[in-house]
Design a protein around this motif. Structure first.
Motif, mmCIF file in Angstrom:
data_model
loop_
_atom_site.group_PDB
_atom_site.id
_atom_site.type_symbol
_atom_site.label_atom_id
_atom_site.label_comp_id
_atom_site.label_asym_id
_atom_site.label_seq_id
_atom_site.Cartn_x
_atom_site.Cartn_y
_atom_site.Cartn_z
ATOM 1 N N LEU A 258 20.374 -16.166 -13.513
ATOM 2 C CA LEU A 258 19.113 -15.805 -12.885
ATOM 3 C C LEU A 258 17.982 -16.014 -13.882
ATOM 4 N N ARG A 259 16.935 -16.616 -13.411
ATOM 5 C CA ARG A 259 15.762 -16.846 -14.251
ATOM 6 C C ARG A 259 14.535 -16.252 -13.571
ATOM 7 N N LEU A 260 13.715 -15.577 -14.357
ATOM 8 C CA LEU A 260 12.559 -14.864 -13.831
ATOM 9 C C LEU A 260 11.411 -15.837 -13.571
ATOM 10 N N ILE A 261 10.882 -15.789 -12.346
ATOM 11 C CA ILE A 261 9.761 -16.655 -11.989
ATOM 12 C C ILE A 261 8.441 -15.918 -12.242
ATOM 13 N N TYR A 262 8.276 -14.779 -11.587
ATOM 14 C CA TYR A 262 7.081 -13.946 -11.733
ATOM 15 C C TYR A 262 7.494 -12.491 -11.554
ATOM 16 N N PHE A 263 6.679 -11.600 -12.119
ATOM 17 C CA PHE A 263 6.835 -10.202 -11.753
ATOM 18 C C PHE A 263 5.469 -9.539 -11.637
ATOM 19 N N SER A 264 5.465 -8.411 -10.999
ATOM 20 C CA SER A 264 4.224 -7.682 -10.761
ATOM 21 C C SER A 264 4.476 -6.211 -11.067
ATOM 22 N N TYR A 265 3.576 -5.586 -11.826
ATOM 23 C CA TYR A 265 3.735 -4.185 -12.173
ATOM 24 C C TYR A 265 2.774 -3.273 -11.419
ATOM 25 N N ASP A 266 1.944 -3.884 -10.560
ATOM 26 C CA ASP A 266 1.021 -3.090 -9.749
ATOM 27 C C ASP A 266 0.395 -4.011 -8.712
ATOM 28 N N VAL A 267 -0.266 -3.403 -7.738
ATOM 29 C CA VAL A 267 -0.945 -4.197 -6.722
ATOM 30 C C VAL A 267 -1.946 -5.142 -7.383
ATOM 31 N N LYS A 268 -1.928 -6.374 -6.932
ATOM 32 C CA LYS A 268 -2.828 -7.434 -7.414
ATOM 33 C C LYS A 268 -2.571 -7.839 -8.865
ATOM 34 N N MET A 269 -1.586 -7.260 -9.523
ATOM 35 C CA MET A 269 -1.274 -7.640 -10.892
ATOM 36 C C MET A 269 -0.026 -8.519 -10.893
ATOM 37 N N LYS A 270 -0.013 -9.525 -11.770
ATOM 38 C CA LYS A 270 1.138 -10.412 -11.852
ATOM 39 C C LYS A 270 1.268 -10.934 -13.272
ATOM 40 N N GLU A 271 2.501 -11.235 -13.629
ATOM 41 C CA GLU A 271 2.791 -11.807 -14.933
ATOM 42 C C GLU A 271 3.756 -12.971 -14.743
ATOM 43 N N GLY B 203 5.120 -24.412 -10.517
ATOM 44 C CA GLY B 203 5.394 -24.781 -9.134
ATOM 45 C C GLY B 203 5.404 -23.610 -8.173
ATOM 46 N N TYR B 204 5.179 -22.397 -8.714
ATOM 47 C CA TYR B 204 5.207 -21.182 -7.901
ATOM 48 C C TYR B 204 3.938 -20.369 -8.111
ATOM 49 N N SER B 205 3.595 -19.584 -7.118
ATOM 50 C CA SER B 205 2.581 -18.549 -7.267
ATOM 51 C C SER B 205 3.068 -17.322 -6.497
ATOM 52 N N VAL B 206 2.391 -16.200 -6.712
ATOM 53 C CA VAL B 206 2.811 -14.964 -6.056
ATOM 54 C C VAL B 206 1.580 -14.227 -5.552
ATOM 55 N N SER B 207 1.856 -13.287 -4.666
ATOM 56 C CA SER B 207 0.791 -12.458 -4.115
ATOM 57 C C SER B 207 1.325 -11.056 -3.923
ATOM 58 N N ARG B 208 0.517 -10.067 -4.361
ATOM 59 C CA ARG B 208 0.881 -8.670 -4.118
ATOM 60 C C ARG B 208 -0.371 -7.913 -3.709
ATOM 61 N N GLU B 209 -0.583 -7.891 -2.422
ATOM 62 C CA GLU B 209 -1.754 -7.219 -1.846
ATOM 63 C C GLU B 209 -1.466 -5.766 -1.512
ATOM 64 N N LYS B 210 -0.195 -5.461 -1.267
ATOM 65 C CA LYS B 210 0.219 -4.080 -1.004
ATOM 66 C C LYS B 210 1.380 -3.735 -1.916
ATOM 67 N N LYS B 211 1.500 -2.458 -2.226
ATOM 68 C CA LYS B 211 2.508 -2.041 -3.199
ATOM 69 C C LYS B 211 3.917 -2.425 -2.761
ATOM 70 N N GLU B 212 4.211 -2.357 -1.481
ATOM 71 C CA GLU B 212 5.570 -2.559 -1.023
ATOM 72 C C GLU B 212 5.931 -4.027 -0.793
ATOM 73 N N ARG B 213 4.978 -4.917 -0.896
ATOM 74 C CA ARG B 213 5.221 -6.304 -0.511
ATOM 75 C C ARG B 213 4.879 -7.266 -1.646
ATOM 76 N N PHE B 214 5.793 -8.212 -1.880
ATOM 77 C CA PHE B 214 5.602 -9.190 -2.958
ATOM 78 C C PHE B 214 6.037 -10.541 -2.415
ATOM 79 N N SER B 215 5.120 -11.485 -2.382
ATOM 80 C CA SER B 215 5.388 -12.787 -1.784
ATOM 81 C C SER B 215 5.470 -13.866 -2.854
#
Lengths: 114, 114
Positions: free
Chosen positions: B43-56, B63-75
């Motif tokens: 397993l290789r880590l693509i992205y992670f998020s530690y809070d809403v709207k935050m990403k690392e 080739g990837y992006s992410v979105s976290r507009e709500k705490k429970e959802r990560f796209s």
């Protein structure tokens, strides 16, 4: 950067026997956490056991136990009384103190046969 | 029990399509992750998020992006899918209340890009 090495791509064992899966890791950190995860054919990854590096006592969860050798950077998983349901891919993983992400090894496929 | 739900288990997309992989967790976890799993690579880590709207960025964000507009959802978003993005994608979540928290995984999304 941390690396996790699982040197056994595949292993097999018969029911009721004991098997040990190997894991070594490389880190310059002193405090960290180690995990074994299991991924059965259904694909849901589940935690088997975790170990805090500052604890000298080896973690145990029912038939699963670890042999944690901090100086050797070794973290093997022992499965006693193997059952057919233990057939799965097993991943060793490392988490640095103060971080939330896991670094995984490449996995060991364990096949338990009757 | 912690529930991490990936809405699409199996997808087939064409090269160049925009692809959305959705993940929802029901335990109010602060951290959420996207991993990619390939045979022989673990397993290789693509992205992670530690809070809403935050990403690392993780280890393989290209080739990837992410979105976290709500705490429970990560796209996870593939802006223009390519065949080398054919893989199993695993979403996960965890708390931040203490160090070394267990990470909980979803069942995975199999993506085939043709």
């Amino acid at each position: 950067a941390q690396t996790v090495t699982q040197s056994q791509p595949e292993m097999s064992v018969q029911e009721a026997e004991t098997v040990t899966l190997s894991c070594t890791y490389d880190t310059s950190e002193n405090n960290y956490y180690l995990f074994w995860y299991k991924q059965p054919p259904s694909r849901q990854m589940i935690l088997v056991i975790r170990q805090e590096a500052y604890k000298q006592q080896n973690a145990t969860e029912n038939r699963f136990s670890v042999n944690f050798q901090k100086a050797a950077k070794s973290f093997s998983l022992k499965i006693s009384d193997s059952q057919l349901g233990d057939t799965a891919m097993y991943f060793c993983a490392f988490m640095k103190q103060g971080y939330s992400t896991l670094t995984f090894g490449k996995g060991t496929m364990l096949l338990v046969s009757p | 029990d912690v529930k991490v739900t990936q809405s699409s288990r199996y997808l087939v997309k064409r090269t160049g399509e925009k692809v959305f992989l959705e993940c929802v967790q029901d335990m109010d976890h602060e951290n959420m992750f996207w991993y990619r799993q390939d045979p022989g690579l673990g397993l290789r880590l693509i992205y992670f998020s530690y809070d809403v709207k935050m990403k690392e960025k993780g280890d393989i964000p290209e080739g990837y992006s992410v979105s976290r507009e709500k705490k429970e959802r990560f796209s996870l978003i593939l802006e223009s899918a390519s065949t080398n993005q054919t893989s199993m994608y695993l979403c996960a979540s965890s708390l931040t209340d203490r160090a070394g928290n267990t990470i909980y995984f979803g069942e995975g999304s199999w993506l085939t890009v043709v």
